[in-house]
Structure formats: C-alpha cells, structure tokens
Write a protein that holds these residues in place. Structure first.
Motif, PDB file in Angstrom:
ATOM      1  N   PHE A  80      10.475  24.330  25.321  1.00 20.63           N
ATOM      2  CA  PHE A  80      11.270  23.892  24.171  1.00 20.63           C
ATOM      3  C   PHE A  80      11.195  24.989  23.121  1.00 20.63           C
ATOM      4  O   PHE A  80      10.109  25.467  22.806  1.00 20.63           O
ATOM      5  CB  PHE A  80      10.707  22.583  23.609  1.00 20.63           C
ATOM      6  N   SER A 140      18.755  20.561  19.844  1.00 23.99           N
ATOM      7  CA  SER A 140      17.891  19.863  20.790  1.00 23.99           C
ATOM      8  C   SER A 140      17.256  18.602  20.217  1.00 23.99           C
ATOM      9  O   SER A 140      17.065  17.624  20.938  1.00 23.99           O
ATOM     10  CB  SER A 140      16.796  20.801  21.276  1.00 23.99           C
ATOM     11  N   ASP A 169      21.744   9.676  22.386  1.00 22.32           N
ATOM     12  CA  ASP A 169      20.374   9.599  21.897  1.00 22.32           C
ATOM     13  C   ASP A 169      20.309   8.405  20.948  1.00 22.32           C
ATOM     14  O   ASP A 169      20.940   8.419  19.892  1.00 22.32           O
ATOM     15  CB  ASP A 169      19.977  10.883  21.168  1.00 22.32           C
ATOM     16  N   SER A 209      18.761  14.100  28.719  1.00 26.18           N
ATOM     17  CA  SER A 209      19.272  15.462  28.901  1.00 26.18           C
ATOM     18  C   SER A 209      19.715  15.586  30.344  1.00 26.18           C
ATOM     19  O   SER A 209      19.063  15.045  31.246  1.00 26.18           O
ATOM     20  CB  SER A 209      18.191  16.506  28.599  1.00 26.18           C
ATOM     21  N   SER A 211      22.452  17.845  33.448  1.00 24.75           N
ATOM     22  CA  SER A 211      23.353  18.924  33.829  1.00 24.75           C
ATOM     23  C   SER A 211      24.584  18.404  34.555  1.00 24.75           C
ATOM     24  O   SER A 211      25.378  19.173  35.064  1.00 24.75           O
ATOM     25  CB  SER A 211      22.611  19.907  34.750  1.00 24.75           C
ATOM     26  N   ILE A 226      21.328  23.843  30.147  1.00 22.22           N
ATOM     27  CA  ILE A 226      20.095  24.000  29.369  1.00 22.22           C
ATOM     28  C   ILE A 226      19.374  25.245  29.869  1.00 22.22           C
ATOM     29  O   ILE A 226      19.005  25.342  31.038  1.00 22.22           O
ATOM     30  CB  ILE A 226      19.207  22.752  29.497  1.00 22.22           C
ATOM     31  N   SER A 235      18.175  26.013  33.702  1.00 25.07           N
ATOM     32  CA  SER A 235      17.199  25.187  34.413  1.00 25.07           C
ATOM     33  C   SER A 235      17.792  24.704  35.739  1.00 25.07           C
ATOM     34  O   SER A 235      18.996  24.497  35.866  1.00 25.07           O
ATOM     35  CB  SER A 235      16.786  23.997  33.553  1.00 25.07           C
ATOM     36  N   ASN A 252      13.928  13.196  22.614  1.00 21.41           N
ATOM     37  CA  ASN A 252      14.829  14.350  22.680  1.00 21.41           C
ATOM     38  C   ASN A 252      14.079  15.619  23.076  1.00 21.41           C
ATOM     39  O   ASN A 252      14.493  16.367  23.978  1.00 21.41           O
ATOM     40  CB  ASN A 252      15.417  14.556  21.290  1.00 21.41           C
ATOM     41  N   SER A 255      12.795  15.322  26.755  1.00 24.25           N
ATOM     42  CA  SER A 255      13.840  15.414  27.786  1.00 24.25           C
ATOM     43  C   SER A 255      14.342  16.846  27.936  1.00 24.25           C
ATOM     44  O   SER A 255      14.545  17.339  29.053  1.00 24.25           O
ATOM     45  CB  SER A 255      15.004  14.460  27.480  1.00 24.25           C
ATOM     46  N   THR A 256      14.500  17.552  26.810  1.00 22.91           N
ATOM     47  CA  THR A 256      14.935  18.953  26.856  1.00 22.91           C
ATOM     48  C   THR A 256      13.878  19.826  27.531  1.00 22.91           C
ATOM     49  O   THR A 256      14.188  20.654  28.396  1.00 22.91           O
ATOM     50  CB  THR A 256      15.203  19.481  25.428  1.00 22.91           C
ATOM     51  N   SER A 257      12.619  19.630  27.152  1.00 25.39           N
ATOM     52  CA  SER A 257      11.526  20.419  27.724  1.00 25.39           C
ATOM     53  C   SER A 257      11.431  20.224  29.231  1.00 25.39           C
ATOM     54  O   SER A 257      11.261  21.186  29.993  1.00 25.39           O
ATOM     55  CB  SER A 257      10.191  20.016  27.088  1.00 25.39           C
TER      56      SER A 257
END
Length: 293
Positions: A80, A140, A169, A209, A211, A226, A235, A252, A255-257
């Motif tokens: 992140f 993010s 979100d 999150s 793709s 991402i 990713s 948030n 989920s991004t991490s």
C-alpha cells in the motif's frame, strides 16, 4: 472524488431525511476539497506542487490521514503506498494493450514512487515530499474515509440507521425498518449479474478491490489495474478482495494491499486484524473466506 456516492438513511420523515443526506454530501465535498489531487486548490495538491522544494503545512485531519496511510504502508511492507499517484502510467486497461512494456519502461515508471520519501513533521503539521516529481493521492482510502466520516456525522445527528455507499465502499449503522441487519450483496467477479454472497451487517463497513472491470489480458495472464508500487507491474493472482469490519478506511487499505500481496501473504496480513473478515476470489475462480464468523 470521481465516484458516485449513494446515501441511505432511516429517518422520521422525507424532509428530515433529505436534510440529513444533504449534510453527508456537504461532508464528502469538504473532505474532497482537502485531499483531492486533481483540484489545484486543495492541500494535497499544494503538497504535490512543492515536492522536492519545501514542506507544506496542512490541517491536522489531512496530516493524520497521511500518517495512517504511512502506517498502512509499513504494515503491508509497501504493498500500500499513496505515492503511487506519481507513477508514469505506461499500462492501459481499456483492452488496447497486446504486449508487456519493456522492463526499462516499468523501472522508470516507479522512479517517483516510495512512501519512505514522505516526510511528516507532527509539531508543524506539515508534509514534505523529498523527491522532486513525487505525488501523493488518496484514491485508495479517500472514499472509505469519507464514508466513515459521513456515518459518524449521521450518528452524531441522531439518525438511527443508514448506509454511505462510496462506489462500493460502504459504511453502515443501525438497521433498515423491519429487518435485523443490512443485507449487502457481493457481486461474483466471473458471473455477470450474479451475487456471490450476501453479508448481514450492522454497524460495519465493506470495501472491495478487484480487477474484473479494469484489467489487461496479455498472453493469457490477467493484469489488474492495481499496480504494485515497488515493482511497477500490475497485481496478479487475485481478481477480487472484499474486506468487512468496523472501518471503511481500514477495509479499503486492506483490500488494496492484499490485491498486491496475493492470497498467501494476504491471509497472513489479515491475522493482524481480528475484527476484519475477508473474501478473496483468485484469478482461477477459487473463493477463499476467513473463518472468524
């Protein structure tokens, strides 16, 4: 924030409901006018404009949000990173890419990325980007933060229940009339118009999150929109990550991490957050769920 917000409130009458919804809209706009990197007048834009030149004094709210963002970077070992806003965008996720960019292009794309170059001064309440050309942005966690703040405002106003939905979100509280829980449907990333799971939640938050809407497919491999801030490559491994627990901002960030970390490291990270649950969908279509409840 470049996103659609949908606000639902359980209220005594439609006039009061509309007034309360307007208050949430005003709160989201207030936050956007502090942290947007797209509007030149905001404090974050001014921080970006002064990258490599001087620190910029910001409101404590902006400082604290940035400080938490750096903590998320540390927890995720750099997966992140709000300085990913400074990437050279060499990847296209509109279906036009047919081959990978060269390793040299990818390496150059992350030249201005690195959370360790964000310098905070708590006494002065200032932010300094020590590399010229750097940028930070809150794409993010900004929506999750705004959803949390909208919920907090409504609870302070005595609104018994509702949902602040920031483009998927969600921060909710209370319950709908005649129901015991809010029912939140998670879309299946591989089956259009099909719900993968219905979550029954009270005062909780959900962030996803994925793709499955924006990605590039090259030589049979799906590359998510991402980007891994350390490598410059998109990713792979996970198509969707949904996190639910107390805070939309934290959900948030997680989920991004985890989209960057992948399922194995993602599960390890989640062990540090016992109040949060996960649902991962791998690129192969496998569904992985936490067993906390």
């Amino acid at each position: 924030m470049g996103s659609v917000f949908t606000i639902t409130v359980v209220d005594t009458d439609s006039t009061k409901a509309n007034q309360h919804i307007d208050q949430v809209v005003a709160e989201v706009s207030r936050i956007e006018n502090l942290i947007s990197e797209w509007q030149p007048h905001t404090q974050i834009s001014k921080v970006n404009q002064q990258a490599g030149i001087r620190p910029v004094v910001v409101d404590r709210e902006v400082f604290d949000l940035t400080k938490r963002a750096l903590a998320y970077s540390e927890l995720s070992e750099g997966a992140f990173d709000i300085s990913v806003a400074g990437l050279d965008w060499i990847w296209q996720f509109d279906g036009s890419m047919t081959e990978l960019p060269s390793p040299e292009m990818v390496q150059r794309s992350v030249a201005h990325v690195g959370y360790q170059y964000i310098v905070l001064d708590s006494v002065a309440s200032s932010i300094y980007l020590s590399k010229k050309g750097m940028k930070i942005g809150f794409g993010s966690i900004g929506k999750g933060y705004a959803a949390d703040k909208g919920r907090e405002l409504m609870q302070q106003m005595g609104v018994k229940g509702g949902i602040v939905n920031a483009s998927g979100d969600l921060a909710m509280w209370g319950k709908p009339l005649g129901e015991r829980h809010w029912k939140i449907g998670l879309n299946h990333p591989f089956r259009q118009h099909q719900i993968m799971q219905v979550l029954k939640l009270g005062e909780e938050a959900v962030a996803t999150s994925g793709s499955y809407e924006k990605y590039a497919e090259i030589a049979g491999i799906r590359y998510a929109h991402i980007i891994n801030p350390k490598t410059g490559y998109p990713s792979t491994g996970l198509t969707s990550v949904s996190i639910y627990g107390p805070s939309a901002e934290m959900a948030n960030a997680l989920s991004t991490s985890i989209m960057v970390l992948g399922p194995k490291k993602g599960k390890v990270l989640m062990k540090a957050f016992p109040l949060y649950n996960y649902i991962f969908v791998t690129d192969a279509g496998r569904v992985l769920k936490s067993r906390k409840r």
